[in-house]
Write an enzyme that holds these catalytic residues in place. Structure first.
Site, PDB file in Angstrom:
ATOM      1  N   GLU A  67       0.826  -1.208   0.000  1.00 28.71           N
ATOM      2  CA  GLU A  67       0.000   0.000   0.000  1.00 28.71           C
ATOM      3  C   GLU A  67       0.863   1.261   0.000  1.00 28.71           C
ATOM      4  O   GLU A  67       1.939   1.295   0.595  1.00 28.71           O
ATOM      5  CB  GLU A  67      -0.933   0.003   1.215  1.00 28.71           C
ATOM      6  CG  GLU A  67      -0.213   0.000   2.555  1.00 28.71           C
ATOM      7  CD  GLU A  67      -1.166  -0.054   3.732  1.00 28.71           C
ATOM      8  OE1 GLU A  67      -2.056   0.819   3.809  1.00 28.71           O
ATOM      9  OE2 GLU A  67      -1.018  -0.972   4.564  1.00 28.71           O
ATOM     10  N   LYS A 112      -6.055  10.042   1.081  1.00 28.75           N
ATOM     11  CA  LYS A 112      -6.117   8.612   1.328  1.00 28.75           C
ATOM     12  C   LYS A 112      -7.299   8.052   0.527  1.00 28.75           C
ATOM     13  O   LYS A 112      -8.406   8.568   0.609  1.00 28.75           O
ATOM     14  CB  LYS A 112      -6.301   8.348   2.817  1.00 28.75           C
ATOM     15  CG  LYS A 112      -6.345   6.894   3.207  1.00 28.75           C
ATOM     16  CD  LYS A 112      -6.657   6.721   4.680  1.00 28.75           C
ATOM     17  CE  LYS A 112      -5.566   7.288   5.561  1.00 28.75           C
ATOM     18  NZ  LYS A 112      -5.804   6.969   7.002  1.00 28.75           N
ATOM     19  N   VAL A 169      -5.316  -0.500   2.614  1.00 32.62           N
ATOM     20  CA  VAL A 169      -5.378  -1.958   2.464  1.00 32.62           C
ATOM     21  C   VAL A 169      -6.509  -2.348   1.527  1.00 32.62           C
ATOM     22  O   VAL A 169      -6.324  -3.111   0.571  1.00 32.62           O
ATOM     23  CB  VAL A 169      -5.560  -2.638   3.839  1.00 32.62           C
ATOM     24  CG1 VAL A 169      -5.871  -4.126   3.664  1.00 32.62           C
ATOM     25  CG2 VAL A 169      -4.314  -2.461   4.700  1.00 32.62           C
ATOM     26  N   ASP A 200     -19.143   0.472  13.386  1.00 28.37           N
ATOM     27  CA  ASP A 200     -17.857   0.870  12.836  1.00 28.37           C
ATOM     28  C   ASP A 200     -17.012  -0.377  12.544  1.00 28.37           C
ATOM     29  O   ASP A 200     -16.397  -0.949  13.439  1.00 28.37           O
ATOM     30  CB  ASP A 200     -17.135   1.798  13.819  1.00 28.37           C
ATOM     31  CG  ASP A 200     -15.942   2.504  13.193  1.00 28.37           C
ATOM     32  OD1 ASP A 200     -15.604   2.168  12.045  1.00 28.37           O
ATOM     33  OD2 ASP A 200     -15.361   3.390  13.840  1.00 28.37           O
ATOM     34  N   SER A 243     -14.134  -1.845   9.708  1.00 25.43           N
ATOM     35  CA  SER A 243     -13.198  -1.440   8.660  1.00 25.43           C
ATOM     36  C   SER A 243     -13.589  -2.006   7.297  1.00 25.43           C
ATOM     37  O   SER A 243     -14.017  -3.164   7.195  1.00 25.43           O
ATOM     38  CB  SER A 243     -11.782  -1.909   9.017  1.00 25.43           C
ATOM     39  OG  SER A 243     -10.906  -1.734   7.924  1.00 25.43           O
ATOM     40  N   SER A 244     -13.398  -1.196   6.269  1.00 24.52           N
ATOM     41  CA  SER A 244     -13.657  -1.666   4.904  1.00 24.52           C
ATOM     42  C   SER A 244     -12.673  -2.751   4.498  1.00 24.52           C
ATOM     43  O   SER A 244     -12.917  -3.472   3.520  1.00 24.52           O
ATOM     44  CB  SER A 244     -13.597  -0.498   3.917  1.00 24.52           C
ATOM     45  OG  SER A 244     -12.347   0.144   3.967  1.00 24.52           O
ATOM     46  N   ASP A 245     -11.556  -2.884   5.226  1.00 30.32           N
ATOM     47  CA  ASP A 245     -10.624  -3.976   4.946  1.00 30.32           C
ATOM     48  C   ASP A 245     -11.360  -5.317   5.019  1.00 30.32           C
ATOM     49  O   ASP A 245     -11.200  -6.178   4.148  1.00 30.32           O
ATOM     50  CB  ASP A 245      -9.479  -4.000   5.958  1.00 30.32           C
ATOM     51  CG  ASP A 245      -8.589  -2.778   5.886  1.00 30.32           C
ATOM     52  OD1 ASP A 245      -8.811  -1.921   5.004  1.00 30.32           O
ATOM     53  OD2 ASP A 245      -7.671  -2.675   6.716  1.00 30.32           O
ATOM     54  N   LYS A 286      -4.778  -4.270  14.670  1.00 29.54           N
ATOM     55  CA  LYS A 286      -4.367  -3.377  15.761  1.00 29.54           C
ATOM     56  C   LYS A 286      -5.110  -3.710  17.040  1.00 29.54           C
ATOM     57  O   LYS A 286      -6.304  -3.977  17.035  1.00 29.54           O
ATOM     58  CB  LYS A 286      -4.616  -1.922  15.359  1.00 29.54           C
ATOM     59  CG  LYS A 286      -3.826  -1.474  14.138  1.00 29.54           C
ATOM     60  CD  LYS A 286      -4.188  -0.057  13.742  1.00 29.54           C
ATOM     61  CE  LYS A 286      -3.385   0.393  12.531  1.00 29.54           C
ATOM     62  NZ  LYS A 286      -3.772  -0.331  11.290  1.00 29.54           N
TER      63      LYS A 286
END
Length: 336
Positions: free
Chosen positions: A31, A92, A112, A144, A146-148, A165
């Site tokens: 990335e 981003k 990512v 919430d 993550s789009s990952d 994380k």
């Protein structure tokens, strides 16, 4: 040369990446968000080169991906890295932002999620990242996520990382991956790691110590009709890691402060990461660097094993590769 996807999206491969893919050699996508939204210049450029060098040490060709001039660039030269590292204000670009960013024709740093799209379109089987996003704490009310994680269900890419994380809800993250049948395999480790902590305290669903077995498993996943990612975790070296109990205390204190200060949404991640860095007197930032290097090196190693496996099979993946149909003036050379 360039690849056209759906007749409008242009994917430009560097000559080195195009040659490697054409010859069946290992390539690892990286990335570009690390360059533009991490360290300051010139440290960010130096870090990007170190990460690419680590992929080469592992036996693969690095392919840092970015949005540039209305196209997806796959493989950056030293001059490209310097330009991205020294240009302020590059946005981003995550998966949802990619269509507009390409239409606007400017520069964009891929996360990512968007990097997985780029790797999949380019025919690159492996991607390496320090750590993935996941389900955030309190997601049962905030939604919430993550789009990952969403992109893992859509892109056929093997993802090598140091887990997620520790500021996230790692239990719910693992539940999400299980629900969507995304394989999670820990390479030479019994636990699911937590970024710059060796372990999250959650046992891995599967431990594999042999790179060739992982290569076979990755191909089996896709041969079974899955169009999703294959997640491979590798922990940071113990000597470089941050104590998990220390990180937990810092996160708990920061969460209280965040609620007090009204910090929420996308801002919470950076807030918590800065709080952990302050509490560890900068050791978490140094560990972050170690994670970037170690996952890139392992990604190169596993991608090389995968390339050897495909060669033994007669490289059946080549039959499914996109076809080059156009010419890009910026970067010559791509397999057809």
């Amino acid at each position: 040369m360039t690849r056209k996807v759906h007749s409008t999206v242009e994917v430009r491969l560097s000559e080195e990446v195009a040659d490697a893919l054409a010859e069946g050699r290992a390539v690892v996508a990286l990335e570009s968000n690390v360059i533009t939204h991490g360290l300051r210049y010139p440290d960010n450029a130096a870090t990007a080169h170190r990460v690419e060098d680590a992929v080469r040490e592992g036996g693969a060709v690095p392919a840092t991906v970015a949005v540039d001039d209305g196209a997806i660039r796959v493989g950056m030269t030293a001059a490209d890295i310097e330009r991205f590292a020294s240009t302020p204000g590059i946005p981003k670009v995550s998966a949802r932002d990619l269509p507009v960013a390409l239409a606007q024709g400017g520069m964009g740093a891929m996360t990512v999620a968007s990097s997985l799209i780029a790797a999949d379109l380019a025919g690159i089987a492996f991607f390496a990242s320090a750590g993935i996003g996941g389900v955030h704490r309190g997601a049962e009310t905030s939604m919430d996520i993550s789009s990952d994680l969403i992109q893992f269900t859509r892109s056929r890419v093997a993802v090598v990382c140091a887990g997620a994380k520790k500021i996230l809800d790692l239990g719910l993250t693992m539940e999400y991956l299980e629900t969507h049948s995304v394989p999670v395999v820990s390479y030479r480790s019994a636990d699911f790691p937590a970024f710059y902590c060796v372990s999250s305290g959650i046992p891995s669903p599967c431990r594999v110590d042999d790179a060739t077995v992982i290569a076979r498993a990755v191909e089996n996943h896709w041969a079974l009709g899955n169009h999703s990612s294959f997640l491979i975790t590798t922990p940071v070296d113990a000597a470089e890691a941050v104590d998990d109990a220390e990180v937990d205390r810092a996160i708990e204190e920061a969460m209280v402060a965040a609620r007090r200060d009204g910090v929420r949404g996308n801002a919470i991640t950076k807030y918590l990461m800065r709080a952990v860095d302050a509490a560890t007197h900068g050791r978490s930032s140094r560990a972050n660097m170690a994670v970037l290097i170690s996952t890139a090196r392992t990604g190169g190693h596993l991608a090389a094993a995968h390339a050897r496996h495909l060669a033994d099979l007669g490289n059946p993946a080549a039959a499914d590769a996109p076809v080059a149909v156009g010419v890009a003036h910026a970067l010559p050379g791509v397999r057809g």
